[in-house]
Design an enzyme around this catalytic site. Structure first.
Site, PDB file in Angstrom:
ATOM      1  N   GLU A  97       0.710  -1.096  -0.079  1.00 54.74           N
ATOM      2  CA  GLU A  97      -0.019   0.037  -0.109  1.00 54.74           C
ATOM      3  C   GLU A  97       0.780   1.303  -0.131  1.00 54.74           C
ATOM      4  O   GLU A  97       0.710   2.340   0.734  1.00 54.74           O
ATOM      5  CB  GLU A  97      -1.022   0.069   1.202  1.00 54.74           C
ATOM      6  CG  GLU A  97      -1.896  -1.216   1.248  1.00 54.74           C
ATOM      7  CD  GLU A  97      -3.004  -1.081   2.368  1.00 54.74           C
ATOM      8  OE1 GLU A  97      -4.276  -1.385   2.087  1.00 54.74           O
ATOM      9  OE2 GLU A  97      -2.514  -0.728   3.362  1.00 54.74           O
TER      10      GLU A  97
HETATM   11  C1  ACM Z   1      -2.124  -5.325   3.978  1.00 61.29           C
HETATM   12  O1  ACM Z   1      -3.347  -5.613   4.401  1.00 61.29           O
HETATM   13  N1  ACM Z   1      -1.994  -4.090   3.594  1.00 61.29           N
HETATM   14  C2  ACM Z   1      -0.993  -6.181   4.154  1.00 61.29           C
END
Ligand code: ACM
Length: 693
Positions: free
Chosen positions: A334
């Site tokens: 992310e």
């Molecule tokens: C995650 O859930 N961003 C690894």
């Protein structure tokens, strides 16, 4: 014969149901195993690869002796000592004595070939065999870790009745299906004290999990003390972090239980906490305070600066000295790339190096990290996003996006572990987690590609929990997933899983987890210190909504109190499966139809009886927003159920329009309120629909 099981269930229901159902009907509510002859079945979780039950049993008597056939070391001795202490507690008998001497006359012979790896590896042999006759227990294993697994099975076999305890005669040959069977805990969003980590490791060992993945840094906190870079915790932890001594202690505690510890330092994104003390490593102006808001922040380490690699070299070296595991988790998830795109220096760097986009820049960052990890003797593991062209094949990809992305990695030759279906904060049922397989039966992979799938990891993200509520989010559901990772793939009988899970759940609580007692305490507190009987009835048929639904309702952040009704109720309480089985028995007209009907009648009555006290409480407590709506619905739903049973019993069709009205009540009850949802609506719908047949 495990004659103690009904008794254990009774204790379970006393604790789980807060005394209420036992009072109304111990008879009817005698278990999720409704419909199954549990007395004749063993309660082993995870189920072993192979088991043969034989005639007879070995009775445990005072003065019994334990001996080692030959090899033993401090770790084996410590493991056995802990097990014998637990056995003493289970059996109420003085401890078996460990003493050298004639193997023939010992009650338990522990035959271990050797210590196993000095640092437990992915390839550690965890197999064992356990042979119990009426005179002796023989536990054999090639390694200490295998013996530790076998000892847990042995403890699960112990049964007590008529004032005595015994171990049934069995031959068990056991070995795990997957090599990587993990649990990840995020200690950044909410910090967890060492005592919570310890008891979690105890629970993991009981269900044969072997990797503790410690998510030590994220935006809301850097939790691992660095002496090289003291501002990481000094400014980025709010004072809540693990000292190096504590981390070493956790590693040793885990190793004593045959569990590896894989540390995660999430980078380049999810790194706001790093940048509070070291803004010079960031790609944009860093905040000066830890962010209360969860989610995805744009801040990111700056991969274009040479000094960041010197910093990471020193940090990986320092942490690598604390965590001996061969794998070092770099996170990698992310990262939005926004801070990179908006920084002219980074844009110029990308142009000069012909780096096309921010994904490619993150791939560059990973490529720079690889030799650093290698220098410190570490292999890389990262979330899905690390899987970029040119990645060496020894990198493990942890798939949080789904089985497809795991399979894609395997087709490209990468080892992987599956996490997507094992997110505990989704508040899914044990059943759903249990049936999700790292290698589904229909997976279109070659045998070589399947061999690259190392296993699975349960993930406990901590935005919406704290040290008081974490246990009830992890347990007992994680035990069901532990079986998925350990036991043969064809073990998929959900009713049998629930039958065993309730006993396993009790055993975990007895060993120190607080997933049963914690919610009880929370309900007592919510009940404004009154006896929480009615609240217990209410809570028994409610569960928290999913992470996303709660976020929608509350915009949970780091300052949100976690002491409401949603925090006191537990995911997938026994009521969901019990009511389903009872309704199925009634609707299907099975042998158990009448018992099921009586159980449901009593249950619906208990709801109605709880309503007056609940109504009062909901109007008084500031910590139960939205509960009044659910209380009113509980009253209506009890009437729906009672009337449906009445029509079915009388074999009479309800009047025109009745079903539609009831289904409307059900539809209303399915709408969001109070961040809690009813566990039984599909079953009640089935009951209403059955009246029309
Ligand atoms: C995650 O859930 N961003 C690894």
């Amino acid at each position: 014969m495990l004659h103690d099981v009904p008794l254990l269930q009774r204790i379970f229901f006393v604790t789980r149901r807060l005394n209420y159902f036992v009072a109304v009907s111990g008879l009817f509510f005698c278990g999720t195993s409704y419909g199954h002859a549990m007395e004749d079945k063993l309660v082993l979780m995870p189920a072993p690869a192979s088991i043969h039950q034989e005639e007879g049993s070995l009775q445990l008597t005072p003065g019994m002796r334990v001996t080692y056939a030959h090899f033993h070391d401090a770790r084996l001795e410590g493991g056995l000592d802990r097990a014998l202490r637990r056995l003493e507690y289970i059996s109420g008998q003085p401890r078996l004595q460990v003493a050298a001497g004639n193997e023939g006359s010992a009650a338990l012979v522990v035959d271990v070939k050797g210590a196993g790896g000095a640092v437990q590896s992915l390839d550690e042999d965890e197999s064992y065999s356990l042979v119990v006759s009426s005179t002796q227990i023989q536990l054999s294993a090639p390694t200490v870790v295998g013996a530790l697994r076998g000892v847990e099975t042995l403890l699960q076999l112990v049964a007590c009745d008529h004032g005595a305890c015994h171990v049934p005669a069995v031959r068990i040959e056991d070995t795990p299906r997957f090599r990587w069977r993990g649990l990840m805990i995020d200690v950044s969003r909410h910090f967890e004290p060492v005592s919570v980590i310890e008891r979690t490791l105890d629970g993991m060992a009981m269900v044969k999990l072997n990797v503790f993945h410690w998510h030590l840094s994220d935006d809301q906190g850097f939790r691992a003390e660095s002496k090289r870079f003291p501002k990481l915790t000094g400014m980025g932890s709010g004072g809540q972090f693990y000292t190096q001594e504590e981390m070493r202690h956790v590693v040793a505690y885990a190793r004593a239980r045959g569990i590896r510890v894989v540390p995660e330092f999430d980078m380049p994104g999810h790194s706001v906490s790093w940048l509070i003390g070291y803004p010079e490593f960031g790609s944009s102006a860093a905040p000066t305070e830890l962010p209360a808001v969860f989610g995805i922040h744009d801040e990111s380490l700056d991969p274009t600066q040479e000094k960041i690699y010197k910093f990471l070299d020193a940090l990986v070296g320092e942490m690598g000295g604390i965590f001996p595991d061969a794998y070092f988790h770099i996170g990698g998830d992310e990262n939005t790339g926004k801070a990179w795109r908006e920084n002219p220096k980074i844009a110029a760097f990308m142009k000069a190096k012909n780096i096309q986009n921010t994904d490619a820049l993150q791939a560059y960052f990973n490529q720079r990290l690889l030799p650093i990890l290698k220098k410190h003797g570490k292999h890389m593991i990262g979330w899905d996003e690390v899987l970029t062209p040119g990645l060496p094949k020894d990198v493990i990809v942890q798939s949080w996006r789904g089985g497809d992305s795991l399979a894609k990695g395997a087709r490209e030759g990468y080892s992987g572990i599956l996490s997507a279906p094992y997110y505990l904060d989704g508040m899914k049922s044990s059943e759903e987690h249990y049936l999700a397989d790292p290698i589904p039966a229909d997976a279109s992979l070659t045998p070589e590609q399947k061999a690259l799938i190392l296993g699975g990891e349960v993930c406990m993200w901590s935005e919406q929990l704290n040290w008081l509520t974490i246990d009830s989010r992890i347990w007992p559901r994680t035990a069901a997933m532990a079986e998925r990772f350990w036991s043969p793939a064809d073990r998929r009988d959900v009713a049998d899983m629930y039958r065993r899970l309730q006993t396993t759940s009790l055993q975990l609580e007895m060993a120190g987890l607080t997933h049963i007692s914690g919610p009880q305490r929370a309900l007592r507190s919510l009940a404004l210190s009154r006896e929480p009987v009615a609240l217990g009835v209410f809570a028994s048929v409610l569960e928290p909504v999913s992470f996303h639904d709660r976020y929608q309702a509350q915009h949970t952040n780091a300052t949100t109190p976690l002491d409401g009704l949603v925090d006191a109720v537990v995911p997938d309480p026994p009521s969901r499966f019990e009511i389903r089985e009872q309704v199925d028995a009634v609707v299907g007209g099975s042998d158990l139809a009448e018992a099921g009907r009586l159980a449901l009648v009593a249950r619906f009555r208990s709801w109605e009886e709880a309503v007056p006290a609940l109504t009062e409480l909901a109007s008084q407590s500031p910590r139960m927003p939205g509960a009044a709506v659910r209380v009113k619905q509980l009253d209506q739903l009890a009437k729906v159920g009672s009337e449906a049973l009445g029509y079915l019993k009388a074999d009479k069709r309800p009047p025109n329009g009745w079903s539609e009205q009831q289904l409307q009540v059900l539809d209303e009850a399915a709408k969001p309120a109070g961040m809690v949802r009813f566990t039984f609506l599909p079953s009640l719908r089935k009951l209403v629909e059955a009246t029309a047949k």
